[in-house]
Structures are given as structure tokens and as C-alpha cells.
Design a protein around this motif. Structure first.
Motif, PDB file in Angstrom:
ATOM      1  N   THR A  85     -48.779   6.384 -20.050  1.00  0.00           N
ATOM      2  CA  THR A  85     -47.608   6.984 -19.405  1.00  0.00           C
ATOM      3  C   THR A  85     -46.406   6.933 -20.339  1.00  0.00           C
ATOM      4  O   THR A  85     -45.633   7.888 -20.419  1.00  0.00           O
ATOM      5  CB  THR A  85     -47.296   6.261 -18.077  1.00  0.00           C
ATOM      6  OG1 THR A  85     -48.458   6.297 -17.251  1.00  0.00           O
ATOM      7  CG2 THR A  85     -46.145   6.917 -17.347  1.00  0.00           C
ATOM      8  N   GLY A  86     -46.249   5.819 -21.056  1.00  0.00           N
ATOM      9  CA  GLY A  86     -45.143   5.664 -21.989  1.00  0.00           C
ATOM     10  C   GLY A  86     -45.198   6.648 -23.142  1.00  0.00           C
ATOM     11  O   GLY A  86     -44.155   7.074 -23.662  1.00  0.00           O
ATOM     12  N   LEU A  87     -46.404   7.033 -23.535  1.00  0.00           N
ATOM     13  CA  LEU A  87     -46.543   8.045 -24.591  1.00  0.00           C
ATOM     14  C   LEU A  87     -46.055   9.409 -24.101  1.00  0.00           C
ATOM     15  O   LEU A  87     -45.480  10.173 -24.870  1.00  0.00           O
ATOM     16  CB  LEU A  87     -48.002   8.151 -25.045  1.00  0.00           C
ATOM     17  CG  LEU A  87     -48.480   7.010 -25.931  1.00  0.00           C
ATOM     18  CD1 LEU A  87     -49.996   7.009 -26.053  1.00  0.00           C
ATOM     19  CD2 LEU A  87     -47.816   7.084 -27.297  1.00  0.00           C
ATOM     20  N   GLN A  88     -46.270   9.697 -22.832  1.00  0.00           N
ATOM     21  CA  GLN A  88     -45.830  10.965 -22.253  1.00  0.00           C
ATOM     22  C   GLN A  88     -44.343  10.949 -21.916  1.00  0.00           C
ATOM     23  O   GLN A  88     -43.659  11.950 -22.076  1.00  0.00           O
ATOM     24  CB  GLN A  88     -46.622  11.274 -20.980  1.00  0.00           C
ATOM     25  CG  GLN A  88     -48.074  11.561 -21.231  1.00  0.00           C
ATOM     26  CD  GLN A  88     -48.841  11.734 -19.924  1.00  0.00           C
ATOM     27  OE1 GLN A  88     -48.270  11.808 -18.850  1.00  0.00           O
ATOM     28  NE2 GLN A  88     -50.146  11.795 -20.033  1.00  0.00           N
ATOM     29  N   ASP A  89     -43.874   9.791 -21.424  1.00  0.00           N
ATOM     30  CA  ASP A  89     -42.474   9.675 -20.995  1.00  0.00           C
ATOM     31  C   ASP A  89     -41.949   8.292 -21.369  1.00  0.00           C
ATOM     32  O   ASP A  89     -42.139   7.331 -20.616  1.00  0.00           O
ATOM     33  CB  ASP A  89     -42.366   9.901 -19.486  1.00  0.00           C
ATOM     34  CG  ASP A  89     -40.935   9.816 -18.984  1.00  0.00           C
ATOM     35  OD1 ASP A  89     -39.993   9.641 -19.800  1.00  0.00           O
ATOM     36  OD2 ASP A  89     -40.750   9.911 -17.754  1.00  0.00           O
ATOM     37  N   PRO A  90     -41.303   8.157 -22.526  1.00  0.00           N
ATOM     38  CA  PRO A  90     -40.811   6.848 -22.969  1.00  0.00           C
ATOM     39  C   PRO A  90     -39.858   6.162 -21.975  1.00  0.00           C
ATOM     40  O   PRO A  90     -39.726   4.942 -22.004  1.00  0.00           O
ATOM     41  CB  PRO A  90     -40.086   7.162 -24.282  1.00  0.00           C
ATOM     42  CG  PRO A  90     -40.714   8.433 -24.762  1.00  0.00           C
ATOM     43  CD  PRO A  90     -41.081   9.199 -23.519  1.00  0.00           C
ATOM     44  N   ALA A  91     -39.253   6.928 -21.074  1.00  0.00           N
ATOM     45  CA  ALA A  91     -38.354   6.332 -20.082  1.00  0.00           C
ATOM     46  C   ALA A  91     -39.106   5.410 -19.112  1.00  0.00           C
ATOM     47  O   ALA A  91     -38.490   4.590 -18.437  1.00  0.00           O
ATOM     48  CB  ALA A  91     -37.625   7.427 -19.309  1.00  0.00           C
ATOM     49  N   THR A  92     -40.435   5.534 -19.050  1.00  0.00           N
ATOM     50  CA  THR A  92     -41.214   4.700 -18.136  1.00  0.00           C
ATOM     51  C   THR A  92     -41.588   3.350 -18.733  1.00  0.00           C
ATOM     52  O   THR A  92     -42.111   2.488 -18.021  1.00  0.00           O
ATOM     53  CB  THR A  92     -42.525   5.414 -17.720  1.00  0.00           C
ATOM     54  OG1 THR A  92     -43.358   5.565 -18.876  1.00  0.00           O
ATOM     55  CG2 THR A  92     -42.247   6.768 -17.082  1.00  0.00           C
TER      56      THR A  92
END
Length: 183
Positions: free
Chosen positions: A82-89
Motif C-alpha cells: 500500500t505504501g508503494l502505491q500511496d506513501p501517505a499511508t
């Protein structure tokens, strides 16, 4: 999607690893910094997780990578994906544990372990080991985990040698245990 308190705790406990893997995926030169961490994880018995992390580092992003992993490994790997797709997570690696957030999860594990649940015993022993290495009040809390499982509920006995933050955490755990034991 809102994480369970236990998932939040797992994510926060492994925030540094999660960040290092995401960083190494985005910048292959930083993989050198990650390798000793992965080797240490293998020594700690996390061979399945490390094998999956290596697949992510090699470019795989398929959600099937999560299949067959236990809860902790699944939470860590899904946080990486998930962090690779959206670093804000990504969890904040500089955030310290919030006692109010930690107490319910710890109480659940202690309660389960006291009833003989093998998964709770496993998780609690791993967390106690990590706490003991952290030093200070966390080490003291790790040291009293077995006493809590065995039914000790006297805060004066449990909080011996702890500072105010440790005492607050123990009080919160005892409060949560009281709720669980009444049901």
C-alpha cells in the motif's frame, strides 16, 4: 480502510522496516541499507516474510504475495504494498507508541494468553521480547507480561520501578483487562 488496533500496533512496531523496503523499491541503491535488516529478520525466523519482501524488491506487486502469511507478516507486507502505491499511508517511524492505543491490544493478547490461546501466547511472547530490548519502562512491561498472564492485577506490584508513562500504560492495560474479564 481503518486498521484494527492490533494492525496499527503491528504497523507502528515495524514502521522502520516498512519504510526501508519502500525506499529500496524506489531507490535500488538504498537496498544495501536494507540487506542487514533482512538478514537479521531471517535469523529471527521471518523467512517467509523476507522471501516475499525480496519478491516485492524484484518488482512483484501482486496481492497474492499475501496468501499464506500469518497476521503480523500479512500486515507488514500489505503496508509495504500500500505504501508503494500511496506513501501517505506509511506509518511514521518516529512516532512513539500511544499508551491509549497500545493498552487494548496488549490486554487482548494477555487475556487470550491467560485462557491458553496459542496465537495470543505467541504474539505476547514476541512483543515482550521486543519490549525487553527497548529498555526503560517498556523493558519492565515486557518483564511483567507473564505475571499479567498468570493473573497478577495489583498495580503496586506490577508498576514497581516504572516511571509515570509506564505506570499509565499498566493502569490502562489493567482497565482493559477488567473489561475483558467481566464479559
Amino acid at each position: 480502510m481503518q486498521d484494527s488496533p492490533r494492525a496499527q500496533q503491528i504497523r507502528q512496531a515495524h514502521a522502520t522496516l516498512i519504510h526501508l523496503v519502500v525506499q529500496a523499491c524506489q531507490n535500488p541503491q538504498s537496498r544495501q541499507e536494507l540487506e542487514p535488516v533482512l538478514e537479521q529478520a531471517i535469523q529471527g525466523g521471518w523467512t517467509d516474510l523476507v522471501a516475499r519482501i525480496r519478491q516485492v524488491l524484484d518488482g512483484q506487486r501482486d496481492p497474492s504475495l499475501l496468501n499464506g502469511l500469518d497476521e503480523e507478516d500479512n500486515t507488514i507486507l500489505s503496508s509495504i504494498l500500500t505504501g508503494l502505491q500511496d506513501p501517505a499511508t506509511l506509518p511514521d517511524p518516529n512516532q512513539t507508541a500511544d499508551a491509549a492505543q497500545a493498552a487494548p491490544g496488549l490486554a487482548q493478547m494477555i487475556h487470550g494468553a491467560s485462557r491458553g490461546d496459542p496465537q495470543s501466547l505467541h504474539w505476547l511472547s514476541q512483543m515482550a521480547e521486543q519490549m525487553t530490548r527497548a529498555g526503560g519502562d517498556m523493558a519492565r512491561l515486557g518483564g511483567i507480561a507473564k505475571r499479567l498472564v498468570d493473573g497478577e492485577r495489583d498495580p503496586e506490584v506490577l508498576c514497581q520501578g516504572m516511571g509515570p508513562q509506564g505506570e499509565n500504560l499498566v493502569q490502562s492495560i489493567l482497565s482493559e483487562l477488567g473489561k475483558l474479564e467481566r464479559h
